[in-house]
Design an enzyme around this catalytic site. Sequence first.
Site, mmCIF file in Angstrom:
data_model
loop_
_atom_site.group_PDB
_atom_site.id
_atom_site.type_symbol
_atom_site.label_atom_id
_atom_site.label_comp_id
_atom_site.label_asym_id
_atom_site.label_seq_id
_atom_site.Cartn_x
_atom_site.Cartn_y
_atom_site.Cartn_z
ATOM 1 N N PHE A 159 5.201 2.002 -2.298
ATOM 2 C CA PHE A 159 5.550 2.165 -0.874
ATOM 3 C C PHE A 159 6.931 2.787 -0.688
ATOM 4 O O PHE A 159 7.768 2.262 0.057
ATOM 5 C CB PHE A 159 5.495 0.820 -0.143
ATOM 6 C CG PHE A 159 4.119 0.276 0.121
ATOM 7 C CD1 PHE A 159 2.972 1.002 -0.134
ATOM 8 C CD2 PHE A 159 3.963 -1.011 0.635
ATOM 9 C CE1 PHE A 159 1.705 0.482 0.115
ATOM 10 C CE2 PHE A 159 2.706 -1.543 0.895
ATOM 11 C CZ PHE A 159 1.582 -0.800 0.640
ATOM 12 N N SER A 169 -2.601 -2.217 -1.911
ATOM 13 C CA SER A 169 -1.896 -1.455 -2.942
ATOM 14 C C SER A 169 -1.583 -2.390 -4.108
ATOM 15 O O SER A 169 -1.117 -3.509 -3.903
ATOM 16 C CB SER A 169 -0.595 -0.870 -2.397
ATOM 17 O OG SER A 169 0.203 -0.381 -3.464
ATOM 18 N N ASN A 226 0.784 -1.932 -6.179
ATOM 19 C CA ASN A 226 2.140 -1.637 -6.636
ATOM 20 C C ASN A 226 3.243 -2.366 -5.887
ATOM 21 O O ASN A 226 4.421 -2.095 -6.104
ATOM 22 C CB ASN A 226 2.375 -0.118 -6.553
ATOM 23 C CG ASN A 226 1.379 0.649 -7.392
ATOM 24 O OD1 ASN A 226 1.116 0.297 -8.536
ATOM 25 N ND2 ASN A 226 0.789 1.693 -6.821
ATOM 26 N N THR A 227 2.869 -3.278 -4.982
ATOM 27 C CA THR A 227 3.834 -4.138 -4.303
ATOM 28 C C THR A 227 3.490 -5.581 -4.657
ATOM 29 O O THR A 227 2.400 -6.053 -4.322
ATOM 30 C CB THR A 227 3.784 -3.939 -2.778
ATOM 31 O OG1 THR A 227 4.187 -2.597 -2.470
ATOM 32 C CG2 THR A 227 4.715 -4.909 -2.063
ATOM 33 N N ASN A 230 -0.791 6.065 -10.129
ATOM 34 C CA ASN A 230 0.491 6.032 -9.434
ATOM 35 C C ASN A 230 0.979 4.595 -9.298
ATOM 36 O O ASN A 230 0.187 3.661 -9.205
ATOM 37 C CB ASN A 230 0.392 6.720 -8.068
ATOM 38 C CG ASN A 230 0.095 5.745 -6.946
ATOM 39 O OD1 ASN A 230 0.980 5.056 -6.437
ATOM 40 N ND2 ASN A 230 -1.182 5.674 -6.561
ATOM 41 N N LYS A 275 -7.509 -1.842 4.916
ATOM 42 C CA LYS A 275 -7.789 -1.140 3.662
ATOM 43 C C LYS A 275 -7.829 -2.156 2.533
ATOM 44 O O LYS A 275 -6.859 -2.889 2.309
ATOM 45 C CB LYS A 275 -6.727 -0.080 3.378
ATOM 46 C CG LYS A 275 -7.066 0.803 2.173
ATOM 47 C CD LYS A 275 -6.161 2.026 2.109
ATOM 48 C CE LYS A 275 -6.589 2.988 1.011
ATOM 49 N NZ LYS A 275 -5.800 4.234 1.025
ATOM 50 N N ASN A 334 -8.883 1.221 -1.907
ATOM 51 C CA ASN A 334 -7.613 1.639 -2.493
ATOM 52 C C ASN A 334 -7.828 1.975 -3.972
ATOM 53 O O ASN A 334 -8.961 1.977 -4.468
ATOM 54 C CB ASN A 334 -6.580 0.522 -2.316
ATOM 55 C CG ASN A 334 -5.176 1.067 -2.083
ATOM 56 O OD1 ASN A 334 -4.725 1.977 -2.768
ATOM 57 N ND2 ASN A 334 -4.476 0.499 -1.121
#
Length: 396
Positions: A144, A210, A212-213, A140, A250, A279
């Site tokens: 966010f 994450s 993805n940021t 994925n 996390k 994560n």
Amino acid sequence: MAAPLRGRLRALAAALGGCGLLLGSALAAGDERLYAAAVMPALRALPPEAAHGLALRAAAFGLLPPARPDGPALEVRVLGQRFRNPVGLAAGFDKQGEAVDGLYKMGFGFVEVGTVTPKPQEGNPRPRVFRLAEDEAVINRYGFNSHGHAAVERRLRARQETQLRLTGVGMPLGVNLGKNKSSTDAAADYVAGVRTLGPLADYLVVNVSSPNTPGLRDLQGKAELRDLLTKVLAERDMLPCERKPAVLVKIAPDLTAQDKQDIASVICELGVDGLIVSNTTVSRPSSLRSRQCTEPGGLSGKPLRELSTRTIREMYSLTRGRVPIIGVGGVSSGRDALEKIRAGASLVQMYTALVYHGPPVVGAVKRELEELLREQGFKNVMEAVGADHRADVLQN
């Protein structure tokens, strides 16, 4: 997307919605075979994000298998709370806090909503989630996508009395906090999350991992993490609620040995309440078979299991077993759960297993875990936490 294809997808979604109503009585009776034979294949016929949305709506309407009562061996007391069982739902499934009560009915011992950002944001462009069916994995790159603090606070506030009752009987609620992509002050975003959502949560998660940021994982650096957590903990301590939420961090599985030592040092120095390990990973094991394995984003599911468990084991050692750990990554069986518990996790979380096995997997994991605890001579989950480390000491 071409108009005919959009129409077919809408029609399929509508048909599945009708099927959901028809299947509701069967699911309420616990017909797991019907679920596996009909519901999961139908969901997999949809694009992953559409299937996710449909599953979330099914949870919100209660169209999911009911849970059996948990045995006393599964109870865990940690983070200042009682958990009726150690199997929770990881952040990412209910990002906006829309289906919390339905998710508890599936048998989870705790539910974590989010990641929630201060301002609403769309996240990354679609498609942004991909099934790797041959690998029982998902990639994925949601980024966010969030309705923002105000919307999630409103939903959680409306069910606050219900949550107080659930927490009292061993079903705590976690809220996962993130930063906006456009933010220039990450600490201010997390502090705002503590202030707005902290009074409604039993624990808060500072998500700095994450992939993805852009720039988010840089917050795992020693100086950056110390500065961020100092501000977050100060804000938590100033909350007007009687019972302050625990604060957990996390972390990513893609850390160097020095990164892990630095994080453990900061966590212990500041008195952070716990860790969530881990994560998704940006690594791509050579064992992956799916043609979509090269898609950018975070990889979750079975290929993450060993890396996650190894990171749990390392963080437990680095913190000398004094910091509670929630283990997540590739849990799809009771054996997977116990592996993480023996490595040092007090609790575990699931998500990707639901994509491939549906809600019945929650009960299956708990049943197998209880059987394995008995077989391995543990009276309960808490006796098994960190057992591998004690075994290593005895052998040496």
